[in-house]
Motif scaffolding. Structure first.
Motif, mmCIF file in Angstrom:
data_model
loop_
_atom_site.group_PDB
_atom_site.id
_atom_site.type_symbol
_atom_site.label_atom_id
_atom_site.label_comp_id
_atom_site.label_asym_id
_atom_site.label_seq_id
_atom_site.Cartn_x
_atom_site.Cartn_y
_atom_site.Cartn_z
ATOM 1 N N GLU A 211 -6.242 10.672 -6.550
ATOM 2 C CA GLU A 211 -5.872 11.029 -7.918
ATOM 3 C C GLU A 211 -4.411 10.693 -8.171
ATOM 4 N N VAL A 212 -4.145 10.107 -9.343
ATOM 5 C CA VAL A 212 -2.793 9.670 -9.682
ATOM 6 C C VAL A 212 -2.506 9.962 -11.148
ATOM 7 N N PHE A 213 -1.286 10.445 -11.426
ATOM 8 C CA PHE A 213 -0.800 10.503 -12.806
ATOM 9 C C PHE A 213 0.116 9.309 -13.015
ATOM 10 N N PHE A 214 -0.173 8.514 -14.051
ATOM 11 C CA PHE A 214 0.597 7.318 -14.362
ATOM 12 C C PHE A 214 1.431 7.556 -15.624
ATOM 13 N N ASP A 215 2.735 7.290 -15.540
ATOM 14 C CA ASP A 215 3.609 7.231 -16.716
ATOM 15 C C ASP A 215 4.122 5.802 -16.767
ATOM 16 N N VAL A 216 3.446 4.964 -17.556
ATOM 17 C CA VAL A 216 3.622 3.512 -17.488
ATOM 18 C C VAL A 216 4.784 3.046 -18.362
ATOM 19 N N ALA A 217 5.659 2.228 -17.785
ATOM 20 C CA ALA A 217 6.762 1.631 -18.530
ATOM 21 C C ALA A 217 6.227 0.640 -19.549
ATOM 22 N N HIS A 218 6.833 0.634 -20.735
ATOM 23 C CA HIS A 218 6.363 -0.233 -21.821
ATOM 24 C C HIS A 218 6.741 -1.690 -21.553
ATOM 25 N N ASP A 219 5.765 -2.579 -21.601
ATOM 26 C CA ASP A 219 5.979 -4.025 -21.474
ATOM 27 C C ASP A 219 4.783 -4.729 -22.098
ATOM 28 N N ARG A 220 4.921 -5.073 -23.376
ATOM 29 C CA ARG A 220 3.784 -5.648 -24.104
ATOM 30 C C ARG A 220 3.354 -6.996 -23.545
ATOM 31 N N GLU B 290 0.826 -1.200 0.000
ATOM 32 C CA GLU B 290 0.000 0.000 0.000
ATOM 33 C C GLU B 290 0.866 1.257 0.000
ATOM 34 N N VAL B 291 0.410 2.259 -0.755
ATOM 35 C CA VAL B 291 1.054 3.568 -0.797
ATOM 36 C C VAL B 291 -0.013 4.616 -0.513
ATOM 37 N N SER B 292 0.257 5.530 0.408
ATOM 38 C CA SER B 292 -0.697 6.590 0.741
ATOM 39 C C SER B 292 0.033 7.920 0.793
ATOM 40 N N SER B 293 -0.543 8.945 0.140
ATOM 41 C CA SER B 293 0.120 10.250 0.070
ATOM 42 C C SER B 293 -0.246 11.175 1.228
ATOM 43 N N LYS B 294 -1.381 10.933 1.882
ATOM 44 C CA LYS B 294 -1.861 11.760 2.990
ATOM 45 C C LYS B 294 -1.900 13.246 2.603
ATOM 46 N N ALA B 295 -1.166 14.099 3.314
ATOM 47 C CA ALA B 295 -1.296 15.544 3.078
ATOM 48 C C ALA B 295 -0.273 16.089 2.080
ATOM 49 N N LEU B 296 0.502 15.210 1.446
ATOM 50 C CA LEU B 296 1.542 15.654 0.532
ATOM 51 C C LEU B 296 1.368 15.032 -0.847
ATOM 52 N N VAL B 297 1.862 15.710 -1.877
ATOM 53 C CA VAL B 297 1.972 15.111 -3.198
ATOM 54 C C VAL B 297 3.194 14.202 -3.183
ATOM 55 N N VAL B 298 3.027 12.954 -3.654
ATOM 56 C CA VAL B 298 4.088 11.948 -3.549
ATOM 57 C C VAL B 298 4.460 11.418 -4.923
ATOM 58 N N ASN B 299 5.773 11.334 -5.194
ATOM 59 C CA ASN B 299 6.287 10.683 -6.389
ATOM 60 C C ASN B 299 6.684 9.254 -6.035
ATOM 61 N N LYS B 300 6.295 8.295 -6.880
ATOM 62 C CA LYS B 300 6.560 6.888 -6.598
ATOM 63 C C LYS B 300 6.980 6.172 -7.880
ATOM 64 N N VAL B 301 8.059 5.397 -7.809
ATOM 65 C CA VAL B 301 8.483 4.559 -8.928
ATOM 66 C C VAL B 301 8.157 3.114 -8.582
ATOM 67 N N LEU B 302 7.384 2.443 -9.421
ATOM 68 C CA LEU B 302 7.011 1.056 -9.188
ATOM 69 C C LEU B 302 8.143 0.125 -9.628
ATOM 70 N N PRO B 303 8.105 -1.142 -9.196
ATOM 71 C CA PRO B 303 9.199 -2.070 -9.521
ATOM 72 C C PRO B 303 9.459 -2.267 -11.008
ATOM 73 N N ASP B 304 8.479 -2.008 -11.877
ATOM 74 C CA ASP B 304 8.681 -2.167 -13.322
ATOM 75 C C ASP B 304 9.230 -0.900 -13.972
ATOM 76 N N GLY B 305 9.449 0.150 -13.186
ATOM 77 C CA GLY B 305 9.947 1.408 -13.724
ATOM 78 C C GLY B 305 8.872 2.430 -14.015
ATOM 79 N N SER B 306 7.611 2.076 -13.882
ATOM 80 C CA SER B 306 6.517 3.027 -14.086
ATOM 81 C C SER B 306 6.587 4.121 -13.019
#
Length: 324
Positions: free
Chosen positions: A161-170, A117-133
């Motif tokens: 609300e989340v902005f996703f920049d998804v790493a390419h993996d067909r 689980e990831v929670s941003s609470k009162a701040l805007v949070v940047n997060k990189v997922l294990p696949d690079g997204s």
């Protein structure tokens, strides 16, 4: 389909019409059938637990609400109806007990062990997922992602609300689940906002597939879809008309011939204030770019651009035409 009706169906206390409604829903989609079978299994296993458990129900309830934010309104509704409705008290109270006892077990077995689980609470949070997204979480956002993420690229967006920049993996499509709404992509960028009453998806690049029950659409750059929580209507895509959704990521409010009411709604959301435009100025259109850091200065700039005046009335900030 709401969980209360499914529980009533499991208790064999549904009417003929409700029986047909549940059966049609189960038959309509394989995911619906899978969900019902899982619910039925948990229900059966929790029957024994409900009579034996010495768990602190209030503590369990609080933990359950914290871990499964998207179920809060359903559970509160069950409790409220159980108090107010004598005729339905039996199945509603059983349903509440079921969610308290079995729900906690389900959440910790599924989310606790298989998801992070990831929670941003009162701040805007940047997060990189294990696949690079790369993700940017707006304030008060909660999501979970699968622990074996490189093989199972699944995200549960619980709220916010989340902005996703998804790493390419067909070979491994990227999916986001939100109750009955599912989003699937390969490599693309897009914004998702999930409120209690709607889900909004805006695409910046690539192709995004959105599915709800038997309705499915594909969105490309510059398109959006708004999905109401209380409607089963077909999904309809539209052109995205502004860049205001980006404010938490860019720290700018960019209005390009934007109606004042739209800009005001975003400012209220961003600053946690209550700006109220008068009816005769709501539709005025504005061209401006405002920095995030100074609300008062931004309001003064809006008033100057549109020849408005600003008044404060307790917790409200009123915008209206200047008096002659």
């Amino acid at each position: 389909m709401n969980d209360e009706l499914l529980i009533k169906f499991l208790l064999k206390e549904t009417s003929e019409k409700e029986n047909a409604e549940v059966q049609d829903w189960i038959s309509a989609d394989g995911e619906n059938e899978k969900y019902f079978k899982q619910l039925e299994q948990i229900w059966n296993e929790s029957a024994g637990l409900a009579t034996q458990s010495s768990v602190n129900e209030e503590l369990a309830w609080q933990k359950f609400k914290t871990r499964v934010a998207q179920k809060e309104e359903n559970i509160q509704s069950v409790q409220l109806k159980a108090k107010r409705s004598n005729g339905n008290f039996k199945w509603l109270s059983i349903a509440a007990t079921f969610f308290i006892v079995a729900g906690v077990w389900l959440v910790y077995s599924l989310l606790g062990n298989a998801y992070t689980e990831v929670s941003s609470k009162a701040l805007v949070v940047n997060k990189v997922l294990p696949d690079g997204s790369q993700l940017v979480l707006n304030k008060n956002t909660t999501l979970s992602y699968a622990n074996d993420f490189k093989q199972n690229r699944k995200v549960l967006l619980l709220k916010g609300e989340v902005f996703f920049d998804v790493a390419h993996d067909r070979k491994h499509p990227f999916t986001i689940a939100m109750d009955q709404v599912n989003v699937m992509v390969v490599g693309t960028s897009f914004n998702i906002k999930r409120n209690t009453d709607h889900i909004e998806i805006i695409v910046e690049s690539g192709v995004v597939k959105v599915k709800r029950n038997n309705s499915e659409i594909s969105l490309i750059k510059g398109e959006r879809v708004m999905i109401s929580a209380d409607s089963q209507a077909q999904l309809v895509k539209r052109a995205n008309e502004d860049e205001l959704y980006n404010y938490y990521r860019t720290q700018l409010f960019v209005a390009r011939n934007t109606p004042l009411y739209r800009l005001v709604n975003i400012l209220n959301e961003a600053y946690g204030v209550q700006i109220v435009p008068a009816d005769d100025v709501k539709a005025l259109r504005i061209y401006t770019t405002l920095p995030f850091n100074n609300l008062d200065k931004n309001l003064n700039n809006i008033c100057e651009a549109l020849d408005l005046q600003m008044e404060r009335n307790q917790n409200q900030i009123l915008l209206s035409k200047k008096r002659k």
